[in-house]
Design an enzyme around this catalytic site. Structure first.
Site, PDB file in Angstrom:
ATOM      1  N   LYS A 164      10.672   7.242  -8.076  1.00 14.03           N
ATOM      2  CA  LYS A 164       9.341   6.739  -8.411  1.00 14.03           C
ATOM      3  C   LYS A 164       9.339   5.796  -9.602  1.00 14.03           C
ATOM      4  CE  LYS A 164       6.544  10.436  -6.422  1.00 14.03           C
ATOM      5  NZ  LYS A 164       7.582  10.980  -5.562  1.00 14.03           N
TER       6      LYS A 164
ATOM      7  N   ARG B 120       8.916   6.456   5.683  1.00 19.89           N
ATOM      8  CA  ARG B 120       9.033   7.217   6.932  1.00 19.89           C
ATOM      9  C   ARG B 120       7.668   7.246   7.611  1.00 19.89           C
ATOM     10  NH1 ARG B 120       6.203  11.669   5.304  1.00 19.89           N
ATOM     11  NH2 ARG B 120       6.470  12.363   3.157  1.00 19.89           N
TER      12      ARG B 120
ATOM     13  N   HIS C 228      -1.837  19.200  -4.102  1.00 15.47           N
ATOM     14  CA  HIS C 228      -1.234  17.910  -3.766  1.00 15.47           C
ATOM     15  C   HIS C 228      -0.776  17.824  -2.314  1.00 15.47           C
ATOM     16  CE1 HIS C 228      -1.438  17.037  -8.027  1.00 15.47           C
ATOM     17  NE2 HIS C 228      -0.711  18.102  -8.294  1.00 15.47           N
TER      18      HIS C 228
ATOM     19  N   GLU D  82       2.296  10.155 -15.767  1.00 11.75           N
ATOM     20  CA  GLU D  82       1.231   9.216 -15.420  1.00 11.75           C
ATOM     21  C   GLU D  82      -0.087   9.662 -16.025  1.00 11.75           C
ATOM     22  OE1 GLU D  82       0.792   9.013 -11.233  1.00 11.75           O
ATOM     23  OE2 GLU D  82       2.442   7.614 -10.943  1.00 11.75           O
TER      24      GLU D  82
END
Length: 618
Positions: A116, A297, A235, A200
């Protein structure tokens, strides 16, 4: 077009790929773990080969065994589905190295987007807006704490190699950061073999918007519009829809073009999803949507995109992998209607959504919806894999019609004795804020009390239970004595047991929406066990109230922070349990002392077993 395909996955996605491949005249080969030998996807494939024991690390993650199966079966190509090895660059390279076709993203793109922090740096260079945060190499807890403090709380800790909601923790205050960091790193190491994280800024009114992209080997890249996946729990997505509510044409064009730019930046080929986070506090605006990550994907929620575009994305994958150009260009793609998908899980919402395992003795899914499922009645839900039972998909002319169609279908779901989240889904689909489109990623957390059943049967359930337990009707009034009265109105009262509790029910008409089957009543997705009252039943058991802390699910003890004789405070973490790559922290129910400890790090425990017992002070 390729002529034979090995599917290196299981369950619902393996079944979907097999059906599309067969429609195209492609021979299919399924690989399976020992515990999956009797599953539907194995039966539907043209050929099936075992690759190892139940744990994924010994079967579906064994690259050598999958490649050996491909060689043995004469497969020309391998499709990894999603999860498992679908985003493993080394496996993609190994497949190509032995001369097979890889039905997935290029290894270089997987690597570029797999981490990431590096992906965000690449997106910044490509001119794609990203969320503010820390992407540095210094992974010391002290540095990460300082960066989080500087960004300002709340912040989100995310595993660098993460995905699927694993390795993520929201932190509200500075004093909680290091505990959350340690937990996040343990989960990241367990799930991905990499405990590095990034930090973040946590968006307070976040919407999860993602764009389906597709590239071919000719340099063409298109988008197939956006999906809204904001309705999440831990999540993990629960309900997805396409298009996104509140998305105007200008914002749609901006976010979709940004997604295409992101895909081109890594020379993308195949199906992929660019995920964005939007600050929806003032509605969706192009300048308040930031790149979050790319999934290299096919996504679980791809059916909603298929519904609104009329395209089969698995067929697109197979054609692109065969060297064909994209079936359509951007101008030929458009949105028709509204689609919505609900994920039906084997889990118990009343017990913190913990996975529920066991045999599916009774399973009924609605015929009015598109159903993508990997299980059938009689199959076993095991602790080894994701507990999703099915995806239920509606497609109608408008959002309200899609919701109504999906809700009507989910209400008819019948699952027993395994728990499911069907009732939770029904209440969510009926909730006023959801109906109005006022949804963000905190929706379920805010409304959990309203969305999770109270545990008490309502009048309709009690009526259905009483009706199901009444003696069979007979024309002989002397043998059909239920409700018999001389010179008085019939007053039928029936003693029943529902959910292990006794009730006295005054009989009325049973609504047609209530169904009963073999000692179980089904209503609006909920299942209730029924029977005649049992003498001497107390209805009480051992639980946290008396200091006995039981295992809420089968799993492995990964951390024990106390010893016998220790003094503990209410809310103090005692044990961390892991199952299906999900951590469950067990806390002290009150101030006291550890009187008994039966758990040890690394031990396997079964649901309901005693782990620790706390005695109150004084």
């Amino acid at each position: 077009m390729i002529d034979s395909l090995l599917i290196a996955n299981r369950g619902e996605i393996a079944r979907r790929i097999i059906r599309t491949a067969k429609r195209l005249g492609i021979r299919t080969i399924a690989v399976h773990s020992d515990v999956d030998a009797g599953m539907a996807f194995v039966r539907e494939a043209d050929e099936a080969l075992p690759i190892g024991p139940a744990p994924a690390r010994d079967s579906y993650l064994r690259q050598d065994r999958i490649l050996e199966a491909a060689s043995k079966s004469g497969a020309q190509a391998i499709h990894p589905g999603y999860g498992f090895l679908s985003e493993n660059a080394e496996f993609a390279e190994a497949v190509i190295a032995v001369g097979l076709v890889w039905v997935g993203a290029p290894a270089a793109a997987i690597r570029a987007m797999g981490l990431k922090d590096a992906a965000k740096q690449r997106m910044i260079a490509a001119g794609v807006p990203v969320t503010p945060g820390y992407l540095g190499e210094d992974q010391s807890p002290e540095r990460l704490q300082r960066e989080a403090d500087a960004i300002g709380y709340p912040v989100l800790i995310k595993a660098v190699a993460g995905g699927g909601g694993k390795g993520m923790r929201r932190v509200e205050r500075s004093e909680n950061f290091l505990t959350a960091l340690a937990s996040c790193r343990r989960e990241a190491a367990s799930s991905f073999g990499d405990d590095r994280v990034l930090i973040e800024k946590y968006i307070l009114s976040p919407r999860h918007i993602e764009v389906q992209v597709f590239g071919d080997t000719k340099g063409n890249v298109v988008h197939l519009f956006e999906r809204d996946c904001s309705l999440q729990r831990r999540h993990q997505k629960v309900i997805e829809e396409a298009p996104a509510p509140g998305m105007d044409a200008v914002t749609r064009d901006a976010v979709c073009q940004a997604a295409v730019k992101a895909a081109r930046a890594v020379d993308y080929v195949g199906a992929g999803t660019i995920e964005f986070i939007a600050d929806a506090s003032e509605g969706l605006r192009a300048n308040r949507i930031w790149f979050m990550e790319m999934n290299t994907r096919l996504q679980v929620e791809h059916p909603v995109t298929e519904a609104i575009t009329g395209q089969d994305l698995v067929e697109w994958q197979l054609r692109v992998a065969s060297g064909e150009p994209l079936p359509l260009n951007q101008d030929q793609l458009s949105i028709t209607g509204w689609a919505m998908e609900a994920r039906l899980y084997a889990e118990n919402p009343a017990n913190g959504f913990l996975p529920s395992i066991g045999r599916l003795d009774h399973l009924r899914l609605p015929e009015t919806l598109r159903i993508d499922s990997g299980v059938e009645e009689g199959d076993e839900v095991t602790p080894h894999y994701d507990p999703m039972l099915a995806k239920l998909i509606s497609h109608s002319a408008s959002r309200q019609e899609a919701i109504r169609e999906l809700c009507d279908g989910v209400r008819k779901v019948e699952v027993w004795p395994v728990h499911s989240n069907a009732g939770f889904l029904v209440r969510t689909l009926r909730y006023p804020d959801f109906l109005s489109g006022a949804v963000d990623t905190g929706f379920i957390e805010r409304h959990t009390e309203d969305l999770v059943a109270s545990g008490e049967p309502d009048e309709q359930v009690l009526q259905a239970a009483a009706a199901a337990l009444l003696p069979r009707k007979t024309s002989d009034v002397w043998t059909a004595l239920t409700g018999f009265r001389l010179n008085a109105e019939c007053d039928r009262q029936v003693a029943v047991e529902v959910g292990n509790k006794p009730y006295l029910v005054r009989m009325q008409d049973v609504p047609s929406t209530v169904r009963s089957n073999n000692g179980v009543v089904f209503l609006n997705g909920e299942a209730w066990e029924i029977g005649l009252p049992r003498a001497g039943q107390s209805g009480h058991g051992t639980g946290a109230g008396d200091g006995a802390i039981m295992a809420p699910m089968p799993g492995i003890v990964i951390a024990v922070s106390v010893a016998e004789g220790d003094t503990v405070r209410r809310g103090q973490p005692l044990i961390v349990l892991e199952a299906m790559k999900m951590e469950q922290v067990l806390h002290a129910p009150f101030d006291g002392q550890v009187a008994e400890l039966r758990a040890s790090q690394g031990s396997q425990v079964v649901e309901g077993s005693l782990l620790v017992r706390i005695e109150g002070e004084g």
